[in-house]
Scaffold this motif. Sequence first.
Motif, mmCIF file in Angstrom:
data_model
loop_
_atom_site.group_PDB
_atom_site.id
_atom_site.type_symbol
_atom_site.label_atom_id
_atom_site.label_comp_id
_atom_site.label_asym_id
_atom_site.label_seq_id
_atom_site.Cartn_x
_atom_site.Cartn_y
_atom_site.Cartn_z
ATOM 1 N N LYS A 170 0.823 -1.214 0.000
ATOM 2 C CA LYS A 170 0.000 0.000 0.000
ATOM 3 C C LYS A 170 0.853 1.257 0.000
ATOM 4 N N TYR A 171 1.923 1.256 0.788
ATOM 5 C CA TYR A 171 2.751 2.457 0.927
ATOM 6 C C TYR A 171 4.054 2.372 0.136
ATOM 7 N N GLN A 172 4.210 1.291 -0.630
ATOM 8 C CA GLN A 172 5.382 1.117 -1.495
ATOM 9 C C GLN A 172 6.690 1.244 -0.707
ATOM 10 N N VAL A 173 6.785 0.453 0.352
ATOM 11 C CA VAL A 173 7.988 0.441 1.176
ATOM 12 C C VAL A 173 8.445 -0.999 1.370
ATOM 13 N N SER A 174 9.693 -1.136 1.789
ATOM 14 C CA SER A 174 10.234 -2.440 2.166
ATOM 15 C C SER A 174 11.102 -2.253 3.399
ATOM 16 N N GLY A 175 11.568 -3.347 3.959
ATOM 17 C CA GLY A 175 12.407 -3.259 5.144
ATOM 18 C C GLY A 175 13.647 -2.424 4.929
ATOM 19 N N ALA A 176 14.167 -2.435 3.712
ATOM 20 C CA ALA A 176 15.392 -1.695 3.400
ATOM 21 C C ALA A 176 15.205 -0.186 3.480
ATOM 22 N N ASP A 177 13.956 0.279 3.515
ATOM 23 C CA ASP A 177 13.687 1.724 3.587
ATOM 24 C C ASP A 177 13.806 2.270 5.013
ATOM 25 N N PHE A 178 14.017 1.385 5.983
ATOM 26 C CA PHE A 178 14.041 1.796 7.378
ATOM 27 C C PHE A 178 15.399 1.490 8.013
ATOM 28 N N ALA A 179 15.796 2.369 8.916
ATOM 29 C CA ALA A 179 17.056 2.142 9.642
ATOM 30 C C ALA A 179 16.863 1.189 10.812
ATOM 31 N N HIS A 180 15.670 1.237 11.433
ATOM 32 C CA HIS A 180 15.395 0.418 12.612
ATOM 33 C C HIS A 180 13.929 0.015 12.624
ATOM 34 N N VAL A 181 13.630 -1.057 13.313
ATOM 35 C CA VAL A 181 12.254 -1.413 13.640
ATOM 36 C C VAL A 181 12.145 -1.503 15.155
ATOM 37 N N ILE A 182 11.109 -0.875 15.702
ATOM 38 C CA ILE A 182 10.836 -0.959 17.135
ATOM 39 C C ILE A 182 9.530 -1.722 17.307
ATOM 40 N N PRO A 183 9.610 -2.974 17.729
ATOM 41 C CA PRO A 183 8.391 -3.757 17.979
ATOM 42 C C PRO A 183 7.912 -3.569 19.403
ATOM 43 N N HIS A 184 6.668 -3.930 19.648
ATOM 44 C CA HIS A 184 6.198 -3.987 21.033
ATOM 45 C C HIS A 184 7.031 -5.030 21.767
ATOM 46 N N GLN A 185 7.374 -4.743 23.019
ATOM 47 C CA GLN A 185 8.343 -5.543 23.762
ATOM 48 C C GLN A 185 7.646 -6.636 24.582
ATOM 49 N N THR A 186 7.533 -7.814 23.998
ATOM 50 C CA THR A 186 6.900 -8.937 24.694
ATOM 51 C C THR A 186 7.938 -9.989 25.077
ATOM 52 N N SER A 187 8.470 -10.672 24.088
ATOM 53 C CA SER A 187 9.483 -11.704 24.269
ATOM 54 C C SER A 187 10.462 -11.584 23.115
ATOM 55 N N GLU A 188 11.753 -11.508 23.429
ATOM 56 C CA GLU A 188 12.728 -11.317 22.366
ATOM 57 C C GLU A 188 12.706 -12.485 21.376
ATOM 58 N N ARG A 189 12.546 -13.681 21.878
ATOM 59 C CA ARG A 189 12.494 -14.836 20.979
ATOM 60 C C ARG A 189 11.281 -14.746 20.054
ATOM 61 N N ALA A 190 10.125 -14.362 20.602
ATOM 62 C CA ALA A 190 8.910 -14.240 19.796
ATOM 63 C C ALA A 190 9.039 -13.116 18.768
ATOM 64 N N ILE A 191 9.643 -11.990 19.194
ATOM 65 C CA ILE A 191 9.822 -10.862 18.288
ATOM 66 C C ILE A 191 10.676 -11.256 17.084
ATOM 67 N N ARG A 192 11.807 -11.873 17.348
ATOM 68 C CA ARG A 192 12.743 -12.203 16.273
ATOM 69 C C ARG A 192 12.202 -13.302 15.352
ATOM 70 N N SER A 193 11.510 -14.269 15.928
ATOM 71 C CA SER A 193 10.951 -15.328 15.091
ATOM 72 C C SER A 193 9.827 -14.792 14.210
ATOM 73 N N ALA A 194 8.995 -13.893 14.758
ATOM 74 C CA ALA A 194 7.904 -13.308 13.967
ATOM 75 C C ALA A 194 8.446 -12.455 12.829
ATOM 76 N N LEU A 195 9.447 -11.632 13.114
ATOM 77 C CA LEU A 195 9.995 -10.763 12.079
ATOM 78 C C LEU A 195 10.768 -11.555 11.025
ATOM 79 N N ALA A 196 11.378 -12.649 11.420
ATOM 80 C CA ALA A 196 12.076 -13.488 10.441
ATOM 81 C C ALA A 196 11.102 -14.032 9.405
ATOM 82 N N LEU A 197 9.888 -14.378 9.841
ATOM 83 C CA LEU A 197 8.873 -14.868 8.916
ATOM 84 C C LEU A 197 8.349 -13.768 7.996
#
Length: 344
Positions: free
Chosen positions: A247-274
């Motif tokens: 919709k916004y014509q962006v990809s991960g490469a357009d960002f310097a950082h991602v700040i996710p909601h802080q729940t579980s580091e393992r869950a965060i990294r596994s979700a973003l990897a997918l």
Amino acid sequence: MTMTRFESIGVYLPEQEVTTRELIDSMDTEPMFDLEKLTGVKSRRWRAPHEDCHSLALEAIERCLVNSRYEADEIDVIICTSITRFKDGLKFVLEPCLSSYLKKRLGMREDALNFDITNACAGMFTGVHVLDQMIKSGVVRNGLIVSGECITPISETALKEINNPVDEQFASLTVGDSGAAVLMDQSPSDDEGVEFLELLTLSQFSDFCYGMPSDKNPGVAMYTKAMEIHATVIQRLPQTLGHFAEKYQVSGADFAHVIPHQTSERAIRSALALCSESLGDIPNICVSLDRYGNTSSTSHFVVLNDHIQQGHIQPGQRILMLVLASGIVLGVASVRIGNLTGAH
């Protein structure tokens, strides 16, 4: 249309630190898993006896105003987005609303607006969404969003009540207290501002997490079906991010950082990897939950403040804010950071 921006931020963290090991050692029933290893939460901040939602919010606002060009009497609206509403100890106060109390304490103008919004851990970004539209439509020139999360009372309840190794209150042991505030106004340039923000609620999963008075002890409790929440997010997040990327014509490469909601580091990294297939290369993932835990609605601003202070986030960088909350709420925000000064 001109963007709105984060003009200044302020974060307050109580002085006392409590480790996950200390919490587990105080329990009669240990989990059947290593809570610290699973979540990445090593410690969190814990309120002092005299602190509550009101004081945490006020401390954050005072730090925000130190970093701002605005005085309290120049602010047009204050929006409180706390989940918790404790005042004078563990008294849960709904009326008068927290924003009304803070407006009076700050000495804001009588004609300044105030209201409260609660949307679980998506609360502050729900406030950002509303204020963004209020500024763009000319209803107000600027505004303050604040959350004072005195949330460790659910940890205290969990410590008393957990009686089996897979209890639904174990997620309550990952939270930490904090206050966060952000002042928004119209951006003076295209070099900083909220580029887009969208939130999606999947209400059919609202029963995966409940906050309510305990039926066993005085106080409040949170019951979380953590496995079900994780599975639901994992299943739907890649498609949701892919939709926003298209919709916004962006990809991960357009960002310097991602700040996710802080729940579980393992869950965060596994979700973003997918999500790499739909979003492309995932930018640097900012995590601070090892020291602060899950601070609920304040988490994105606690992490933003922390990484600005450490020099990891620089002015002009584009940040992808990944909003996740019970409800279930999924959302994204693209924010180009200006010359913010982290303060806590």
